[in-house]
Enzyme design. Structure first.
Site, PDB file in Angstrom:
ATOM      1  N   TYR A  71      52.743   7.589  36.165  1.00 19.23           N
ATOM      2  CA  TYR A  71      54.168   7.927  36.133  1.00 19.23           C
ATOM      3  C   TYR A  71      54.465   8.808  34.906  1.00 19.23           C
ATOM      4  CZ  TYR A  71      59.199   7.339  35.753  1.00 19.23           C
ATOM      5  OH  TYR A  71      60.531   7.580  35.650  1.00 19.23           O
ATOM      6  N   ASP A 123      50.797  -1.332  36.572  1.00 21.85           N
ATOM      7  CA  ASP A 123      52.143  -0.954  36.996  1.00 21.85           C
ATOM      8  C   ASP A 123      52.158  -1.133  38.517  1.00 21.85           C
ATOM      9  OD1 ASP A 123      54.395   0.375  37.920  1.00 21.85           O
ATOM     10  OD2 ASP A 123      54.328   1.909  36.364  1.00 21.85           O
ATOM     11  N   LYS A 181      62.930   0.493  41.895  1.00 18.95           N
ATOM     12  CA  LYS A 181      62.339   1.038  43.113  1.00 18.95           C
ATOM     13  C   LYS A 181      62.356  -0.023  44.218  1.00 18.95           C
ATOM     14  CE  LYS A 181      61.807   4.384  40.204  1.00 18.95           C
ATOM     15  NZ  LYS A 181      60.596   4.622  39.449  1.00 18.95           N
ATOM     16  N   ARG A 225      71.632 -12.211  24.984  1.00 20.38           N
ATOM     17  CA  ARG A 225      70.531 -11.253  24.808  1.00 20.38           C
ATOM     18  C   ARG A 225      69.205 -11.954  25.114  1.00 20.38           C
ATOM     19  NH1 ARG A 225      69.663 -10.683  19.779  1.00 20.38           N
ATOM     20  NH2 ARG A 225      71.592  -9.613  19.232  1.00 20.38           N
TER      21      ARG A 225
HETATM   22  C1  LIG Z   1      60.219   4.800  38.092  1.00 15.88           C
HETATM   23  C2  LIG Z   1      58.917   4.326  37.583  1.00 15.88           C
HETATM   24  C3  LIG Z   1      58.792   3.820  36.278  1.00 15.88           C
HETATM   25  C4  LIG Z   1      59.939   3.804  35.294  1.00 15.88           C
HETATM   26  O1  LIG Z   1      60.940   2.946  35.702  1.00 15.88           O
HETATM   27  P1  LIG Z   1      62.513   3.173  35.379  1.00 15.88           P
HETATM   28  O2  LIG Z   1      63.136   2.003  36.020  1.00 15.88           O
HETATM   29  O3  LIG Z   1      62.902   4.486  35.988  1.00 15.88           O
HETATM   30  O4  LIG Z   1      62.643   3.188  33.886  1.00 15.88           O
HETATM   31  C5  LIG Z   1      57.549   3.348  35.898  1.00 15.88           C
HETATM   32  N1  LIG Z   1      56.490   3.376  36.724  1.00 15.88           N
HETATM   33  C6  LIG Z   1      56.569   3.870  37.978  1.00 15.88           C
HETATM   34  C7  LIG Z   1      55.360   3.878  38.844  1.00 15.88           C
HETATM   35  C8  LIG Z   1      57.782   4.353  38.450  1.00 15.88           C
HETATM   36  O5  LIG Z   1      57.856   4.857  39.683  1.00 15.88           O
END
Ligand SMILES: *Cc1c(COP(=O)(O)O)cnc(C)c1O
Length: 380
Positions: A102, A174, A199, A50
């Protein structure tokens, strides 16, 4: 691995020396939950998986090198990373976020952390005077997304980070849309970078993952405690896939950007498209800031207005190569209608998006085929 190497080299070498026993050039998938200890209370590097795992650690080392951070941890999803980061705050603290963010980030703040006592408010982060007016005494984090999802707005990271610091808050970026191949927020003055590894970093639509990177040693220490205390970690196989994706990040992002720019220009020249949002277009209000703080391209995301919600839906249901799906950042092109899909959860909030908005994740197919696919549905 020396930090003096260039990003495309770091992506393939940082944290990825050949495996010491057989010389395997890929970091093995250490599919183990625990590690034999040398003596009582004398673990080798980790006592239990973990807290850490060699495959995960290789990915973390490589991503830290790309972002120019000293500390990185991987998580089970982007939202798991965000959740763990927000747990460093306390009830009564305030988070300032942009009006385009998001949808899941907003839902986490509004539906999970607000009942817990954390407050938040949204302002237009592209307007530095608005940011100055919106920070409060209790503001601990300013949450930046640039380019933002789904309006592709551009926030001046250095400008907003300076205002956050004056107010005694940290600036979080982000960096999911740009990735460190195109934008390095820590070098621009941000304190923390979060990612949805799902992504572009993973890049092949075959895993869910997240990450946090920082240079703030105190924050890193608190986060390392939370990683183990909360346990929102990725497994070794997903960590392997994330690392495999990261190796080609630079070439993929350059090609995503080239394809997206071509598609954005095509849409902008199409008489039936009232508005195109792509930071690489000189007509985008954030183009100059984007050109200053991004390098090597403007990313693979393009949004446009279709004129009406019905037409947006017809377009999204009509393409053949652009598959109708949520998510983004994979090699295959995707299309969606945020108001009815990814951003349905922000309807009625200050973050509501135009109903006729169509969002494209432009993939790595031949751009001539992508353009022809869109041309066909736009005629219809
Ligand atoms: C998809 C996304 C998230 C969340 O990520 P997950 O891996 O789906 O939990 C956060 N910020 C942005 C800009 C995203 O496109």
């Amino acid at each position: 691995m020396s930090d003096e190497h260039h990003p495309d080299t770091l992506a393939i070498h940082a944290g990825q020396d050949p495996e010491p026993i057989y010389g395997a050039v890929n970091v093995p998938i250490y599919q183990t939950s625990t590690f034999a200890q040398e003596g009582v209370g004398r673990p080798r590097r980790w006592d239990y998986a973990r807290a850490g795992n060699p495959t995960r650690a290789a990915f973390e080392t490589a991503l830290a090198a790309l972002e120019g951070g000293s500390w990185c941890r991987a998580f089970a999803s982007g939202l798991a990373a965000e959740h763990t980061l927000l747990l460093t705050l306390r009830p009564g603290d305030h988070v300032l976020l942009g009006t385009d963010v998001y949808g899941g980030t907003y839902r986490l703040l509004a539906r999970v952390f607000e009942p817990w006592g954390l407050t938040h408010s949204a302002c237009d982060l592209t307007d530095l005077d608005a940011v100055r007016a919106a920070v409060r005494d209790e503001t601990r984090l300013v949450w930046i997304e640039t380019p933002s999802n789904p309006m592709l707005e551009i926030v001046d990271v250095a400008g907003v980070a300076a205002i956050a610091h004056e107010a005694g808050a940290l600036a979080v970026v982000d960096n999911t849309f740009a990735t460190p191949a195109l934008q390095r927020p820590l070098a621009l003055g941000a304190d923390v970078v979060v990612h949805s590894v799902t992504k572009y970093l993973g890049g092949h639509s075959d895993l869910i993952g997240g990450a946090i990177v920082t240079n703030d040693e105190d924050l890193g220490e608190r986060l390392a405690f939370l990683v183990n205390a909360v346990g929102a970690i990725p497994g070794p196989t997903d960590s392997y896939l994330a690392l495999r994706g990261l190796k080609t990040l630079g070439v993929r992002m350059r090609r995503h950007s080239e394809n997206a720019e071509r598609i954005a220009r095509f849409l902008a020249s199409h008489p039936s498209v009232p508005e195109v949002r792509y930071p690489g277009l000189a007509t985008h209000p954030g183009h100059e800031v984007a050109a200053r703080q991004m390098r090597g391209g403007f990313g693979g995301m393009v949004s446009f207005r279709a004129g009406s919600r019905d037409r947006a839906i017809r377009i999204a249901e009509g393409t053949e190569l652009f598959w109708l799906a949520e998510s983004l950042g994979g090699v295959e092109s995707l299309i969606e209608v945020p108001g009815a899909m990814t951003h349905a959860s922000v309807a009625g909030s200050p973050l509501e998006v135009p109903a006729d908005l169509v969002r494209l994740s432009v993939g790595l197919e031949d751009p001539r085929d992508l353009e022809a696919d869109l041309a066909r549905v736009l005629e219809g």
